[in-house]
Design a protein around this motif. Structure first.
Motif, PDB file in Angstrom:
ATOM      1  N   GLY A 114      38.582  11.637  34.787  1.00 30.93           N
ATOM      2  CA  GLY A 114      39.484  11.515  33.648  1.00 30.93           C
ATOM      3  C   GLY A 114      39.754  12.790  32.874  1.00 30.93           C
ATOM      4  N   PHE A 115      39.061  13.901  33.208  1.00 26.60           N
ATOM      5  CA  PHE A 115      39.231  15.179  32.512  1.00 26.60           C
ATOM      6  C   PHE A 115      39.132  15.026  30.995  1.00 26.60           C
ATOM      7  CE2 PHE A 115      41.324  15.658  36.582  1.00 26.60           C
ATOM      8  CZ  PHE A 115      40.872  16.877  37.034  1.00 26.60           C
ATOM      9  N   PRO A 116      38.034  14.438  30.491  1.00 28.38           N
ATOM     10  CA  PRO A 116      37.895  14.313  29.037  1.00 28.38           C
ATOM     11  C   PRO A 116      37.680  15.679  28.393  1.00 28.38           C
ATOM     12  CG  PRO A 116      35.834  13.756  30.120  1.00 28.38           C
ATOM     13  CD  PRO A 116      36.844  13.944  31.210  1.00 28.38           C
ATOM     14  N   PRO A 117      38.149  15.870  27.160  1.00 24.37           N
ATOM     15  CA  PRO A 117      37.875  17.132  26.460  1.00 24.37           C
ATOM     16  C   PRO A 117      36.379  17.275  26.186  1.00 24.37           C
ATOM     17  CG  PRO A 117      38.917  15.544  24.999  1.00 24.37           C
ATOM     18  CD  PRO A 117      38.969  14.951  26.359  1.00 24.37           C
ATOM     19  N   ILE A 118      35.884  18.478  26.375  1.00 30.01           N
ATOM     20  CA  ILE A 118      34.456  18.769  26.222  1.00 30.01           C
ATOM     21  C   ILE A 118      34.278  19.653  25.000  1.00 30.01           C
ATOM     22  CG2 ILE A 118      32.446  19.832  27.309  1.00 30.01           C
ATOM     23  CD1 ILE A 118      33.892  19.306  30.025  1.00 30.01           C
ATOM     24  N   ASP A 119      33.426  19.233  24.094  1.00 30.94           N
ATOM     25  CA  ASP A 119      33.147  20.002  22.876  1.00 30.94           C
ATOM     26  C   ASP A 119      31.928  20.885  23.107  1.00 30.94           C
ATOM     27  OD1 ASP A 119      35.222  18.895  21.295  1.00 30.94           O
ATOM     28  OD2 ASP A 119      34.020  17.090  21.000  1.00 30.94           O
ATOM     29  N   LEU A 120      32.073  22.171  22.782  1.00 27.92           N
ATOM     30  CA  LEU A 120      31.003  23.138  22.979  1.00 27.92           C
ATOM     31  C   LEU A 120      30.837  24.032  21.759  1.00 27.92           C
ATOM     32  CD1 LEU A 120      33.183  23.507  25.730  1.00 27.92           C
ATOM     33  CD2 LEU A 120      30.940  24.034  26.671  1.00 27.92           C
ATOM     34  N   LEU A 121      29.649  24.588  21.631  1.00 26.29           N
ATOM     35  CA  LEU A 121      29.387  25.684  20.706  1.00 26.29           C
ATOM     36  C   LEU A 121      29.004  26.892  21.558  1.00 26.29           C
ATOM     37  CD1 LEU A 121      27.228  24.113  17.840  1.00 26.29           C
ATOM     38  CD2 LEU A 121      29.597  24.859  17.689  1.00 26.29           C
ATOM     39  N   ILE A 122      29.792  27.945  21.514  1.00 28.31           N
ATOM     40  CA  ILE A 122      29.483  29.159  22.262  1.00 28.31           C
ATOM     41  C   ILE A 122      29.024  30.213  21.273  1.00 28.31           C
ATOM     42  CG2 ILE A 122      30.391  30.941  23.788  1.00 28.31           C
ATOM     43  CD1 ILE A 122      32.338  28.939  24.898  1.00 28.31           C
ATOM     44  N   ASP A 123      27.738  30.502  21.312  1.00 29.18           N
ATOM     45  CA  ASP A 123      27.126  31.393  20.317  1.00 29.18           C
ATOM     46  C   ASP A 123      27.471  30.945  18.907  1.00 29.18           C
ATOM     47  OD1 ASP A 123      25.943  32.919  22.300  1.00 29.18           O
ATOM     48  OD2 ASP A 123      27.569  34.387  22.367  1.00 29.18           O
ATOM     49  N   GLY A 124      27.446  29.625  18.703  1.00 32.99           N
ATOM     50  CA  GLY A 124      27.670  29.040  17.389  1.00 32.99           C
ATOM     51  C   GLY A 124      29.117  28.796  17.027  1.00 32.99           C
ATOM     52  N   VAL A 125      30.054  29.208  17.877  1.00 33.10           N
ATOM     53  CA  VAL A 125      31.484  29.045  17.583  1.00 33.10           C
ATOM     54  C   VAL A 125      31.997  27.801  18.314  1.00 33.10           C
ATOM     55  CG1 VAL A 125      33.768  30.082  17.755  1.00 33.10           C
ATOM     56  CG2 VAL A 125      31.763  31.530  17.325  1.00 33.10           C
ATOM     57  N   PRO A 126      32.554  26.828  17.594  1.00 37.18           N
ATOM     58  CA  PRO A 126      33.036  25.608  18.253  1.00 37.18           C
ATOM     59  C   PRO A 126      34.279  25.877  19.094  1.00 37.18           C
ATOM     60  CG  PRO A 126      33.561  25.551  15.913  1.00 37.18           C
ATOM     61  CD  PRO A 126      32.705  26.761  16.126  1.00 37.18           C
ATOM     62  N   THR A 127      34.335  25.213  20.233  1.00 36.96           N
ATOM     63  CA  THR A 127      35.506  25.312  21.094  1.00 36.96           C
ATOM     64  C   THR A 127      35.615  24.047  21.918  1.00 36.96           C
ATOM     65  OG1 THR A 127      36.698  26.752  22.648  1.00 36.96           O
ATOM     66  CG2 THR A 127      34.356  26.386  23.067  1.00 36.96           C
ATOM     67  N   ARG A 128      36.756  23.877  22.578  1.00 36.97           N
ATOM     68  CA  ARG A 128      36.998  22.675  23.375  1.00 36.97           C
ATOM     69  C   ARG A 128      37.723  23.068  24.655  1.00 36.97           C
ATOM     70  NH1 ARG A 128      39.445  17.100  20.964  1.00 36.97           N
ATOM     71  NH2 ARG A 128      37.255  16.885  20.371  1.00 36.97           N
ATOM     72  N   ALA A 129      37.380  22.413  25.761  1.00 36.40           N
ATOM     73  CA  ALA A 129      38.014  22.658  27.056  1.00 36.40           C
ATOM     74  C   ALA A 129      37.839  21.409  27.902  1.00 36.40           C
ATOM     75  CB  ALA A 129      37.391  23.870  27.740  1.00 36.40           C
ATOM     76  N   VAL A 130      38.570  21.326  29.012  1.00 39.15           N
ATOM     77  CA  VAL A 130      38.371  20.193  29.917  1.00 39.15           C
ATOM     78  C   VAL A 130      37.305  20.508  30.964  1.00 39.15           C
ATOM     79  CG1 VAL A 130      40.717  19.347  29.608  1.00 39.15           C
ATOM     80  CG2 VAL A 130      40.205  20.870  31.528  1.00 39.15           C
ATOM     81  N   ALA A 131      36.935  21.785  31.076  1.00 34.96           N
ATOM     82  CA  ALA A 131      35.850  22.187  31.971  1.00 34.96           C
ATOM     83  C   ALA A 131      35.313  23.526  31.495  1.00 34.96           C
ATOM     84  CB  ALA A 131      36.330  22.287  33.414  1.00 34.96           C
ATOM     85  N   ALA A 132      34.018  23.730  31.680  1.00 35.23           N
ATOM     86  CA  ALA A 132      33.386  24.990  31.311  1.00 35.23           C
ATOM     87  C   ALA A 132      32.399  25.374  32.406  1.00 35.23           C
ATOM     88  CB  ALA A 132      32.675  24.869  29.963  1.00 35.23           C
ATOM     89  N   ILE A 133      32.478  26.619  32.847  1.00 39.66           N
ATOM     90  CA  ILE A 133      31.571  27.114  33.880  1.00 39.66           C
ATOM     91  C   ILE A 133      30.974  28.426  33.391  1.00 39.66           C
ATOM     92  CG2 ILE A 133      31.322  27.777  36.300  1.00 39.66           C
ATOM     93  CD1 ILE A 133      34.090  26.341  36.723  1.00 39.66           C
ATOM     94  N   ALA A 134      29.671  28.443  33.184  1.00 34.52           N
ATOM     95  CA  ALA A 134      28.964  29.658  32.807  1.00 34.52           C
ATOM     96  C   ALA A 134      28.581  30.397  34.086  1.00 34.52           C
ATOM     97  CB  ALA A 134      27.731  29.336  31.980  1.00 34.52           C
ATOM     98  N   VAL A 135      29.095  31.610  34.251  1.00 32.57           N
ATOM     99  CA  VAL A 135      28.898  32.386  35.475  1.00 32.57           C
ATOM    100  C   VAL A 135      28.002  33.580  35.163  1.00 32.57           C
ATOM    101  CG1 VAL A 135      30.062  33.638  37.330  1.00 32.57           C
ATOM    102  CG2 VAL A 135      31.173  31.660  36.285  1.00 32.57           C
ATOM    103  N   ASN A 136      26.984  33.772  36.007  1.00 35.72           N
ATOM    104  CA  ASN A 136      26.018  34.838  35.774  1.00 35.72           C
ATOM    105  C   ASN A 136      26.433  36.156  36.414  1.00 35.72           C
ATOM    106  OD1 ASN A 136      23.628  35.636  34.512  1.00 35.72           O
ATOM    107  ND2 ASN A 136      22.386  35.301  36.342  1.00 35.72           N
ATOM    108  N   GLY A 137      27.394  36.096  37.357  1.00 37.68           N
ATOM    109  CA  GLY A 137      27.848  37.305  38.029  1.00 37.68           C
ATOM    110  C   GLY A 137      29.353  37.321  38.137  1.00 37.68           C
ATOM    111  N   ARG A 138      29.843  37.475  39.380  1.00 36.13           N
ATOM    112  CA  ARG A 138      31.293  37.508  39.619  1.00 36.13           C
ATOM    113  C   ARG A 138      31.801  36.259  40.314  1.00 36.13           C
ATOM    114  NH1 ARG A 138      32.678  42.264  43.300  1.00 36.13           N
ATOM    115  NH2 ARG A 138      30.577  41.859  44.086  1.00 36.13           N
TER     116      ARG A 138
END
Length: 246
Positions: A114-138
């Motif tokens: 369903g691609f629900p909106p995802i609520d996140l805090l990135i270093d304390g800053v609120p943001t929203r996206a339908v997907a988030a991927i934390a990448v450690n390299g390239r």
């Protein structure tokens, strides 16, 4: 084991991290996507595989700390985590089919998720996206550069935020990723981060290095200490790098 080789790398890394060991870890490019091997410049050539283990140089890599341990490469929430969760009950498919094992769950989730909106805090800053991927390299999902200027030897992670859902946008993101242009899309953001809190929607799966590891809410962050990996010796001027004594 329910893991492919990428997961085995992470399992070994978690053991070393939990023990506080400085023992260097070797890597073999014999898995499904071989993302870690790609980050290190390894191939399936026997000389490429054995060289770092026999006489490689030791380099530190700082993993991502997750609720399920440590991830060497990536942590995702959204569509990719839904695909990983769908495949988790059939681990033998990854061994038999390799990357093709992802085809059926990817197509199924493209029209079911369903691609629900995802609520996140990135270093304390609120943001929203339908997907988030934390990448450690390239790299992400194989030889696809999600973060062109990423560096797995540099402590920190980059969070790729996808802004639109649906099968059409998913196809658009996939094509852009394959061309190395994902971060250039207007509805894609690339945010450097030290800590990410995934707040909602509750119960959404979270994957790390191709295995489901938690559900939302979840917190990930740059780990407090590094892991030593055995890298190929890079020729060049100057003193010889430290060599493994394994």
């Amino acid at each position: 084991s329910r893991h492919d080789y990428e997961g085995i790398d992470s399992t070994a890394a978690n053991g070393l991290m939990a023990a506080g060991s400085t023992l260097p870890q070797g890597v073999l490019a014999v898995g499904t996507a071989n993302v870690l091997a790609l980050e290190m410049g390894l191939t399936r050539d026997p000389r490429s595989l054995v060289g770092p283990i026999l006489h490689g140089q030791v380099r530190p890599v700082t993993p991502i700390a997750t609720p399920g341990g440590h991830a060497l490469l990536m942590v995702g929430v959204g569509f990719d985590a839904a695909v990983v969760a769908a495949l988790a009950d059939r681990p033998q498919m990854k061994w038999r089919l390799g990357k093709l094992a992802y085809l059926h769950p990817t197509l199924a989730q493209a029209f079911r998720y369903g691609f629900p909106p995802i609520d996140l805090l990135i270093d304390g800053v609120p943001t929203r996206a339908v997907a988030a991927i934390a990448v450690n390299g390239r790299f992400y999902g194989g030889a696809f550069q999600a973060v062109p200027d990423g560096d797995i030897n540099r402590p920190g992670m980059n969070v790729v935020l996808l802004g639109r859902g649906g099968a059409i946008n998913l196809l658009r993101y996939g094509v852009a990723l394959g061309l190395g242009r994902l971060a250039r899309l207007r509805d894609v953001r690339l945010v450097p981060a030290r800590a990410v809190d995934i707040l909602a929607p509750r119960g959404l799966p979270v994957q790390a290095d191709g295995d489901p590891i938690a559900t939302v809410p979840a917190r990930i962050r740059v780990a407090d200490r590094s892991l030593n990996l055995l890298w190929p010796v890079t020729p060049g001027p100057g003193p010889a790098p430290p060599r493994s004594r394994l």
